[in-house]
Scaffold this active site. Structure first.
Site, PDB file in Angstrom:
ATOM      1  N   HIS A   1      -4.205  -5.601   0.689  1.00 46.35           N
ATOM      2  CA  HIS A   1      -3.517  -4.347   0.367  1.00 46.35           C
ATOM      3  C   HIS A   1      -4.497  -3.177   0.361  1.00 46.35           C
ATOM      4  O   HIS A   1      -5.592  -3.269  -0.196  1.00 46.35           O
ATOM      5  CB  HIS A   1      -2.813  -4.463  -0.989  1.00 46.35           C
ATOM      6  CG  HIS A   1      -1.763  -3.433  -1.164  1.00 46.35           C
ATOM      7  ND1 HIS A   1      -2.050  -2.152  -1.569  1.00 46.35           N
ATOM      8  CD2 HIS A   1      -0.434  -3.468  -0.920  1.00 46.35           C
ATOM      9  CE1 HIS A   1      -0.932  -1.454  -1.602  1.00 46.35           C
ATOM     10  NE2 HIS A   1       0.063  -2.227  -1.204  1.00 46.35           N
ATOM     11  N   PRO A   2      -4.116  -2.033   0.992  1.00 53.38           N
ATOM     12  CA  PRO A   2      -5.061  -0.918   1.163  1.00 53.38           C
ATOM     13  C   PRO A   2      -5.125   0.092   0.013  1.00 53.38           C
ATOM     14  O   PRO A   2      -5.788   1.113   0.137  1.00 53.38           O
ATOM     15  CB  PRO A   2      -4.513  -0.223   2.420  1.00 53.38           C
ATOM     16  CG  PRO A   2      -3.033  -0.451   2.347  1.00 53.38           C
ATOM     17  CD  PRO A   2      -2.859  -1.812   1.727  1.00 53.38           C
ATOM     18  N   CYS A   3      -4.490  -0.188  -1.126  1.00 55.38           N
ATOM     19  CA  CYS A   3      -4.383   0.836  -2.166  1.00 55.38           C
ATOM     20  C   CYS A   3      -5.720   1.335  -2.706  1.00 55.38           C
ATOM     21  O   CYS A   3      -5.842   2.493  -3.073  1.00 55.38           O
ATOM     22  CB  CYS A   3      -3.480   0.373  -3.302  1.00 55.38           C
ATOM     23  SG  CYS A   3      -4.066  -1.098  -4.137  1.00 55.38           S
ATOM     24  N   GLY A   4      -6.754   0.492  -2.735  1.00 55.32           N
ATOM     25  CA  GLY A   4      -8.041   0.942  -3.276  1.00 55.32           C
ATOM     26  C   GLY A   4      -9.087   1.225  -2.213  1.00 55.32           C
ATOM     27  O   GLY A   4     -10.245   1.502  -2.536  1.00 55.32           O
ATOM     28  N   THR A   5      -8.695   1.187  -0.941  1.00 58.10           N
ATOM     29  CA  THR A   5      -9.669   1.301   0.147  1.00 58.10           C
ATOM     30  C   THR A   5     -10.393   2.639   0.140  1.00 58.10           C
ATOM     31  O   THR A   5     -11.613   2.700   0.295  1.00 58.10           O
ATOM     32  CB  THR A   5      -8.976   1.072   1.511  1.00 58.10           C
ATOM     33  OG1 THR A   5      -8.418  -0.242   1.527  1.00 58.10           O
ATOM     34  CG2 THR A   5      -9.957   1.225   2.661  1.00 58.10           C
TER      35      THR A   5
END
Length: 202
Positions: A149-153
Site C-alpha cells: 500500500h502506497p499511503c506512507g511512500t
C-alpha cells in the site's frame, strides 16, 4: 518542470517514466545476481494503442526456492514471482504489485508467499507502517494482485532522497524506493543501483 514535487516525496508521471527508463539502463550495467532477469518497460494504453507514457515497469519470472533464496530455474518446488511497478495517479508515487505462482501455474496465497520471504522481510512487514500488503485490482489487468500500500511512500521518499542532488532526484527516485520495498518482498536490489546516485555527477 512537469509539475513534479519530488521534494514532497512524490513524482509526476513524466518523472516516473524517466526514472523507470534510467533504472532499466542502470540494471543492465551493474552486477546483478544471475538468477534475476532484467527490468522491462511494458507500454500499454487504455485506448488499446500502446503509449510510452502509459505503462509499467516489470521484473517477471523471478524463481525463488522456499525460504526466500533466488533460484536459477523451474522445478516443482520452485515458485515464480512477477513484480510490476505502476504509477499511482492518486498518491503520485510508484506502487509495487506482485504475485507468485507454482511451476504449474497455480497462484500462491499470501501465507505461501510469506513462507518464501526471508526473516528480515517478515520483520520489516511487521514493523514498518508503510509496507503492509493488500490485495487490489492491478490497474492494467483488471484482476487482483498483491500490492504494498502506497499511503506512507511520500514520507519515506522525502527522507531517502535527502542526500541526492536536486537534478538527480527524479532519476534516483525508483532505485531509492526499490531499495526499501524490495526488502519487504524479499527482492534483492543491488546496492549499486541506488548508491551510484549519491555520487555527484559532473
Amino acid at each position: 518542470m512537469g509539475g513534479s514535487s519530488i521534494g514532497e516525496g512524490t513524482l509526476s508521471l513524466g518523472d516516473f517514466v524517466a526514472s523507470a527508463k534510467a533504472l532499466i539502463e542502470k540494471w543492465k550495467v551493474i552486477d546483478v545476481e544471475d538468477s534475476l532477469p532484467d527490468w522491462q518497460w511494458k507500454p500499454c494504453g487504455k485506448t488499446g494503442v500502446p503509449s510510452e507514457e502509459e505503462g509499467y515497469l516489470a521484473l517477471e519470472g523471478v524463481y525463488r526456492n522456499p525460504g526466500g533464496r533466488h533460484a536459477q530455474s523451474s522445478s516443482e518446488c520452485v515458485h515464480i514471482y512477477d513484480y510490476h511497478v505502476v504509477y499511482s495517479f492518486s498518491y503520485k508515487v510508484p506502487v509495487l504489485y506482485f504475485q507468485g505462482h507454482q511451476a504449474g501455474g497455480q497462484l500462491l496465497t499470501l501465507d505461501e508467499i510469506k513462507e518464501d520471504l526471508p526473516s528480515h522481510s517478515l520483520k520489516l512487514l511487521g514493523e514498518s507502517k508503510w509496507t503492509f500488503i493488500t490485495w487490489e485490482e492491478h490497474p492494467h489487468f483488471s484482476r487482483p494482485w498483491f500490492t504494498l500500500h502506497p499511503c506512507g511512500t511520500s514520507d519515506c521518499m522525502k527522507l531517502l532522497l535527502e542526500g541526492v542532488e536536486n537534478k538527480d532526484q527524479h532519476v534516483q527516485y525508483l532505485p531509492a524506493w526499490l531499495s526499501v520495498v524490495g526488502q519487504a518482498v524479499g527482492l534483492k536490489i543491488p546496492l549499486e543501483l541506488y548508491a551510484s546516485g549519491l555520487k555527484t555527477q559532473e
